[in-house]
Design an enzyme around this catalytic site. Sequence first.
Site, short mmCIF file in Angstrom:
data_model
loop_
_atom_site.label_atom_id
_atom_site.label_comp_id
_atom_site.label_asym_id
_atom_site.label_seq_id
_atom_site.Cartn_x
_atom_site.Cartn_y
_atom_site.Cartn_z
N HIS A 15 12.86 -11.73 37.10
CA HIS A 15 12.61 -10.32 36.75
C HIS A 15 11.32 -9.80 37.35
O HIS A 15 10.72 -8.86 36.81
CB HIS A 15 12.66 -10.08 35.23
CG HIS A 15 13.91 -10.61 34.61
ND1 HIS A 15 15.17 -10.23 35.04
CD2 HIS A 15 14.11 -11.50 33.61
CE1 HIS A 15 16.08 -10.87 34.33
NE2 HIS A 15 15.47 -11.64 33.46
N ASP A 47 12.98 -12.51 42.71
CA ASP A 47 14.44 -12.41 42.59
C ASP A 47 15.10 -12.21 43.95
O ASP A 47 16.18 -12.75 44.22
CB ASP A 47 14.81 -11.26 41.64
CG ASP A 47 14.64 -11.65 40.17
OD1 ASP A 47 14.15 -12.76 39.90
OD2 ASP A 47 14.99 -10.83 39.30
N ASP A 96 15.75 -6.36 45.72
CA ASP A 96 15.85 -6.32 44.26
C ASP A 96 14.89 -5.26 43.73
O ASP A 96 13.74 -5.18 44.15
CB ASP A 96 15.49 -7.68 43.65
CG ASP A 96 15.62 -7.66 42.13
OD1 ASP A 96 16.76 -7.67 41.64
OD2 ASP A 96 14.58 -7.62 41.43
N GLU A 147 13.02 -3.61 40.26
CA GLU A 147 12.74 -3.55 38.83
C GLU A 147 12.62 -2.07 38.50
O GLU A 147 12.11 -1.28 39.30
CB GLU A 147 11.45 -4.30 38.48
CG GLU A 147 11.46 -5.78 38.83
CD GLU A 147 12.60 -6.58 38.22
OE1 GLU A 147 13.05 -6.21 37.11
OE2 GLU A 147 13.05 -7.55 38.84
#
Length: 206
Positions: free
Chosen positions: A151, A156, A11, A13
Site C-alpha cells: 500500500h 506495489d 500503482d 494510492e
Amino acid sequence: MSHADTVIVLDFETTGLSPQQGDRAIEIGAVKLENGIITDRFQQLMNPGFRVTSFIEQYTGISNEMLSQAPSCKTVMADFSDFIGNSSLVAHNASFDQRFLIAELNRLHRPFNTSFACSMLIARRVFPEAANHQLGTLVAHTNIEHDGVFHRALADAEMTAQLWLKLLQKLQQQWPALTVSFELMQQLQQQPKGALDRFIKRQLAT
C-alpha cells in the site's frame, strides 16, 4: 504487435475508491520494464488539495503532513504523463488505476490513448490454484522477494512488475512456441476462467 515484457507498471494510492465522487490520487509509483528489465522508476506524493481521512493515513502510511509538503496533483500528473508517453500499461486490479489515471489526465486536458492490462485478471487464469488473487497473496505464491511494504505506490508497482514477469515466464515455459505479446495478454484476461488451454491452442493454431 508490442512485446509484453516492455511495459510500464503503475500503482496509485488515493483518497478513496471513486474519482467520480471527488477522490484524488495522493501517490503514484511506476516502473518501466524494457525486455523484462527495470530501466526506470517514477515515484511522487501529490497534494490533493484537501485532508485525507485517518483511515487512509493508516492504510497507506501517507500522512496529511507529508501531503501538505508535496507538489499538486496537476504538477505530478503532468510529469507522469510525460513519463508514460504511449507505453503499454499494467496494473494490479487495473480498472481502479485506469479510472484514476484517466480522471487526473482529464483535469489536465491530456488525452489517454494507451492500452492497459490487468495482472490480477491474468493471474486468475494463469495461477488458478492461488488461495486468492490479491497482490500480497500472489507475491507469496510465486516466491517474489519483498520487504513487507504494501500500500505504498512504488513498492506495489515493483511487486506487480515482478508478478507480471512471472506470468510471462509461466506462459512461455508451458507453451514454448507461443509468442507472448502485450495484445495476447489483453485477450487472455478476457477469457473465461478454465479456458486458458483452449485459448492458447487456438493462438498456436493461427
